[in-house]
Design a protein around this motif. Structure first.
Motif, PDB file in Angstrom:
ATOM      1  N   GLY A 186      37.597  36.779  55.746  1.00 56.04           N
ATOM      2  CA  GLY A 186      36.431  37.239  56.506  1.00 56.04           C
ATOM      3  C   GLY A 186      35.768  36.116  57.292  1.00 56.04           C
ATOM      4  O   GLY A 186      36.404  35.117  57.636  1.00 56.04           O
ATOM      5  N   ASP A 187      34.482  36.299  57.546  1.00 59.31           N
ATOM      6  CA  ASP A 187      33.732  35.369  58.406  1.00 59.31           C
ATOM      7  C   ASP A 187      33.793  33.905  57.959  1.00 59.31           C
ATOM      8  O   ASP A 187      33.607  33.007  58.769  1.00 59.31           O
ATOM      9  N   CYS A 188      33.993  33.682  56.662  1.00 61.03           N
ATOM     10  CA  CYS A 188      33.873  32.311  56.147  1.00 61.03           C
ATOM     11  C   CYS A 188      35.128  31.476  56.347  1.00 61.03           C
ATOM     12  O   CYS A 188      35.105  30.275  56.110  1.00 61.03           O
ATOM     13  N   CYS A 189      36.236  32.072  56.766  1.00 60.58           N
ATOM     14  CA  CYS A 189      37.490  31.308  56.808  1.00 60.58           C
ATOM     15  C   CYS A 189      38.015  31.128  58.227  1.00 60.58           C
ATOM     16  O   CYS A 189      37.749  31.922  59.118  1.00 60.58           O
ATOM     17  N   SER A 190      38.756  30.054  58.409  1.00 66.61           N
ATOM     18  CA  SER A 190      39.534  29.911  59.644  1.00 66.61           C
ATOM     19  C   SER A 190      41.004  30.053  59.259  1.00 66.61           C
ATOM     20  O   SER A 190      41.424  29.601  58.193  1.00 66.61           O
ATOM     21  N   PHE A 191      41.746  30.706  60.120  1.00 65.06           N
ATOM     22  CA  PHE A 191      43.115  31.057  59.757  1.00 65.06           C
ATOM     23  C   PHE A 191      44.012  31.007  60.993  1.00 65.06           C
ATOM     24  O   PHE A 191      43.516  31.093  62.126  1.00 65.06           O
ATOM     25  N   PRO A 192      45.325  30.878  60.795  1.00 72.30           N
ATOM     26  CA  PRO A 192      46.228  30.857  61.947  1.00 72.30           C
ATOM     27  C   PRO A 192      46.470  32.286  62.451  1.00 72.30           C
ATOM     28  O   PRO A 192      46.853  33.157  61.676  1.00 72.30           O
ATOM     29  N   LEU A 193      46.217  32.494  63.714  1.00 76.00           N
ATOM     30  CA  LEU A 193      46.360  33.834  64.294  1.00 76.00           C
ATOM     31  C   LEU A 193      47.762  33.961  64.888  1.00 76.00           C
ATOM     32  O   LEU A 193      48.064  33.392  65.941  1.00 76.00           O
ATOM     33  N   ALA A 194      48.595  34.702  64.193  1.00 75.65           N
ATOM     34  CA  ALA A 194      50.026  34.745  64.540  1.00 75.65           C
ATOM     35  C   ALA A 194      50.262  35.222  65.962  1.00 75.65           C
ATOM     36  O   ALA A 194      51.150  34.716  66.653  1.00 75.65           O
ATOM     37  N   VAL A 195      49.456  36.182  66.406  1.00 72.93           N
ATOM     38  CA  VAL A 195      49.732  36.793  67.709  1.00 72.93           C
ATOM     39  C   VAL A 195      49.575  35.770  68.837  1.00 72.93           C
ATOM     40  O   VAL A 195      50.136  35.941  69.915  1.00 72.93           O
ATOM     41  N   TYR A 196      48.858  34.692  68.576  1.00 72.19           N
ATOM     42  CA  TYR A 196      48.730  33.626  69.579  1.00 72.19           C
ATOM     43  C   TYR A 196      49.400  32.337  69.096  1.00 72.19           C
ATOM     44  O   TYR A 196      48.893  31.224  69.289  1.00 72.19           O
ATOM     45  N   GLY A 197      50.526  32.486  68.435  1.00 75.57           N
ATOM     46  CA  GLY A 197      51.319  31.325  68.051  1.00 75.57           C
ATOM     47  C   GLY A 197      50.673  30.465  66.984  1.00 75.57           C
ATOM     48  O   GLY A 197      50.955  29.271  66.880  1.00 75.57           O
ATOM     49  N   GLY A 198      49.812  31.064  66.197  1.00 78.84           N
ATOM     50  CA  GLY A 198      49.234  30.325  65.076  1.00 78.84           C
ATOM     51  C   GLY A 198      47.978  29.549  65.432  1.00 78.84           C
ATOM     52  O   GLY A 198      47.523  28.716  64.647  1.00 78.84           O
ATOM     53  N   ARG A 199      47.390  29.835  66.592  1.00 79.49           N
ATOM     54  CA  ARG A 199      46.110  29.209  66.956  1.00 79.49           C
ATOM     55  C   ARG A 199      45.092  29.485  65.845  1.00 79.49           C
ATOM     56  O   ARG A 199      44.915  30.626  65.419  1.00 79.49           O
ATOM     57  N   ARG A 200      44.426  28.427  65.395  1.00 77.57           N
ATOM     58  CA  ARG A 200      43.487  28.592  64.279  1.00 77.57           C
ATOM     59  C   ARG A 200      42.160  29.136  64.792  1.00 77.57           C
ATOM     60  O   ARG A 200      41.576  28.576  65.726  1.00 77.57           O
ATOM     61  N   VAL A 201      41.714  30.234  64.216  1.00 77.60           N
ATOM     62  CA  VAL A 201      40.469  30.863  64.650  1.00 77.60           C
ATOM     63  C   VAL A 201      39.625  31.257  63.442  1.00 77.60           C
ATOM     64  O   VAL A 201      40.115  31.324  62.315  1.00 77.60           O
ATOM     65  N   ARG A 202      38.376  31.500  63.724  1.00 77.52           N
ATOM     66  CA  ARG A 202      37.486  32.098  62.726  1.00 77.52           C
ATOM     67  C   ARG A 202      36.834  33.276  63.420  1.00 77.52           C
ATOM     68  O   ARG A 202      36.347  33.140  64.549  1.00 77.52           O
ATOM     69  N   LEU A 203      36.853  34.435  62.811  1.00 76.14           N
ATOM     70  CA  LEU A 203      36.329  35.635  63.453  1.00 76.14           C
ATOM     71  C   LEU A 203      35.134  36.175  62.683  1.00 76.14           C
ATOM     72  O   LEU A 203      35.180  36.264  61.456  1.00 76.14           O
ATOM     73  N   GLU A 204      34.117  36.518  63.429  1.00 76.56           N
ATOM     74  CA  GLU A 204      32.968  37.201  62.830  1.00 76.56           C
ATOM     75  C   GLU A 204      33.061  38.638  63.295  1.00 76.56           C
ATOM     76  O   GLU A 204      32.514  38.993  64.332  1.00 76.56           O
ATOM     77  N   ALA A 205      33.824  39.408  62.599  1.00 71.50           N
ATOM     78  CA  ALA A 205      34.071  40.771  63.060  1.00 71.50           C
ATOM     79  C   ALA A 205      34.274  41.681  61.858  1.00 71.50           C
ATOM     80  O   ALA A 205      34.904  41.300  60.870  1.00 71.50           O
ATOM     81  N   TRP A 206      33.732  42.867  62.030  1.00 71.28           N
ATOM     82  CA  TRP A 206      33.721  43.833  60.936  1.00 71.28           C
ATOM     83  C   TRP A 206      35.138  44.201  60.480  1.00 71.28           C
ATOM     84  O   TRP A 206      35.453  44.182  59.302  1.00 71.28           O
ATOM     85  N   ARG A 207      35.983  44.533  61.444  1.00 64.91           N
ATOM     86  CA  ARG A 207      37.322  44.969  61.034  1.00 64.91           C
ATOM     87  C   ARG A 207      38.123  43.819  60.451  1.00 64.91           C
ATOM     88  O   ARG A 207      38.919  44.005  59.544  1.00 64.91           O
ATOM     89  N   ASN A 208      37.897  42.627  60.977  1.00 63.43           N
ATOM     90  CA  ASN A 208      38.582  41.467  60.408  1.00 63.43           C
ATOM     91  C   ASN A 208      38.198  41.291  58.943  1.00 63.43           C
ATOM     92  O   ASN A 208      39.044  40.989  58.090  1.00 63.43           O
TER      93      ASN A 208
END
Lengths: 104, 412
Positions: B276-298
């Motif tokens: 959830g909001d507290c973590c940063s993670f590799p976003l596979a759809v963009y080649g593993g770019r590390r992101v943190r999302l503040e989003a309900w569905r995430n």
């Protein structure tokens, strides 16, 4: 319980699609499956009362347009967060190119 | 007794933690599940707090699972306490009430907290919105004729502005950036939202920073860099959020714009997950770019994914980010991160609704941003999300043509 109501013509709904049908102050969703069968459920998502007819049909699943709650439209079963309350379903028959639902 | 008796401990009883706890039971995990939250409520949905919960006469929480359901599922909910330390060697969490919870696997779903305005002069009439309690306190001020200053033209501030207008309050939005919704929303769409607010009587001041705030407990006086001064009965500060990482950092976990996790949401300690909001993670759809999302569905999806991986399913995160906002009769939906795009194709849907498709240099569809009345863009945004997930390279002409169904592009 013989209250069959004409909802639309079969050609009004594409395969693997859904349309809204309002009747008697109620709203329903009518579905045409990928294998050309018709189904009907209550028209509003049980999560936040959004019109399911604005949602996306994929195979036998309707996905709510607002928060992506998923239901099996053939059985009404809720299929995951954020919904947990099933949809009510209604009998459907096709007669002379018309889709009829039994509202009850 | 073996370690199996320790079970799963989830810190944070919000959307993410709540979904994780429920998912563990749906996955037929039958060991102890303990959900720890610092609020008095069962897990509840946060999005309504800046929307519906604001305009109703008697706001109520929209629970994800009531205490009765949690009990029925043998999920132990410890509320109104904070986790204060993790003893990784002992596999135990210490709580603010002095108790100690041993765990087999730990999930940190600690969420985010409003970014504080770094300025002297803030007082009791300067507030933030994160919890139901915050929402109730703000709601008490949203009455006809009251002057509400909203600092920050992001989603929270703008949704709140719409709610406040609906209740008859006078609203001014102050945004330091040149336009509202600078982060993640294309200018073309932000402009429509801006116009909608202005049409509803909201005053929006962009590109003007705050030089001072004075809050005497009854009203707030705000001086802007451009020389303007305004007074408000309440100032709501919505200038973003920061991940809650203190517990993880003190336990020695790797922090990188949030608790750093791998594709399976595992932190630098293999028995501790974060979601959830507290973590940063590799976003596979963009080649593993590390992101943190503040989003309900995430938060929902990662809660469920963390639950699966706490049971060692070894499943990698594969979702496409998705955001939405409702303001007045407009609904905005965005799939993917639009800053990944290098070119844009517009598709008009009628009634003023449209979608912008964002394409990478190689023609891959990387994001789609849509706005329109009601749910006009929902179906096509959902299809776009699937195309993004498939890393599809649809022809720009097809994306731009209303005559071509997006669904047909999925099959291609």
């Amino acid at each position: 319980m013989n209250d069959w109501v004409e909802a639309c013509a079969t050609g009004d709904i594409d395969e693997e699609d859904v349309m809204r049908f309002d009747h008697g102050g109620r709203t329903f969703a009518i579905y045409r499956s990928p294998d050309d069968e018709f189904f009907a459920t209550d028209g509003l998502c049980t999560h936040e009362k959004v019109h399911l007819a604005d949602g996306l049909v994929m195979d036998d699943i309707i996905e709510c347009p607002k928060h992506n709650g998923r239901f099996n439209y053939k059985t009404g079963d809720a299929r995951g967060a954020p919904v947990c309350v099933n949809l009510k379903t209604y009998p459907v028959k096709v007669d002379a190119g018309k889709v009829l639902i039994q509202i009850g | 007794m073996t370690d199996m008796a320790r079970g799963m401990v989830i810190i944070g009883a919000g959307e993410c933690g709540g979904r994780a706890a429920l998912a563990l039971r749906e996955l037929a995990y039958d060991g102890p599940v303990t959900l720890v939250g610092d609020e008095p409520h069962p897990p509840y949905e946060r999005p309504p707090l800046s929307k519906d919960a604001m305009v109703s006469e008697a706001p109520e929480i929209k629970a994800i699972a009531s205490e009765a359901i949690l009990a029925e599922k043998s999920i132990r909910h410890i509320h109104s306490v904070q986790a204060v330390a993790i003893d990784r060697a002992a596999h135990a969490v210490r709580l603010s009430d002095g108790s100690v919870l041993p765990y087999d696997k730990l999930l940190l779903a600690t969420g985010s907290t409003p970014r504080k305005l770094p300025m002297p002069g803030l007082g009791p009439r300067c507030v933030y919105l994160r919890t139901f309690t915050d929402a109730l306190a703000i709601r008490a001020h949203l009455t006809a004729g009251n002057r509400i200053a909203i600092i920050g033209g992001g989603f929270i501030g703008l949704e709140l502005a719409a709610a406040a207008r609906k209740l008859g309050a006078s609203v001014t939005v102050i945004e330091a950036q040149p336009r509202i919704l600078m982060r993640g929303v294309p200018a073309e769409i932000a402009e429509i939202i801006h116009e909608a607010h202005v049409a509803e009587g909201v005053k929006i001041l962009c590109g003007d920073g705050i030089v001072s705030i004075a809050d005497d407990g009854k009203q707030v006086r705000i001086a802007l860099a451009g020389g303007q001064e305004l007074s408000a009965d309440l100032a709501v500060i919505g200038i973003g959020a920061v991940p809650v990482t203190g517990l993880a950092a003190e336990a020695g976990l790797t922090i990188d714009n949030g608790i750093a996790v791998d594709a399976e949401l595992r932190s630098s300690d293999p028995d501790i997950f974060a979601a959830g909001d507290c973590c940063s993670f590799p976003l596979a759809v963009y080649g593993g770019r590390r992101v943190r999302l503040e989003a309900w569905r995430n938060a929902q999806e990662q809660g469920a994914l963390a639950a699966r991986n706490m049971l060692d399913t070894g499943e990698a995160h594969a979702a496409v980010p998705w955001f939405w906002s409702d303001q007045y009769g407009l609904s905005l939906q965005i799939a993917g991160l639009s800053d990944e795009g290098r070119s844009t194709v517009r598709r008009d849907l009628g009634d003023g609704a449209f979608i912008l498709f964002h394409l990478a240099e190689d023609g891959r569809l990387v994001a789609a941003s849509g706005i329109g009345p009601g749910n006009a863009v929902a179906r096509d945004i959902r299809l776009a999300e699937m195309l993004i997930g498939k890393r599809a390279k649809p022809a720009p002409e097809a994306l731009g043509s209303q005559a071509i169904k997006l669904k047909s592009l999925l099959a291609a």
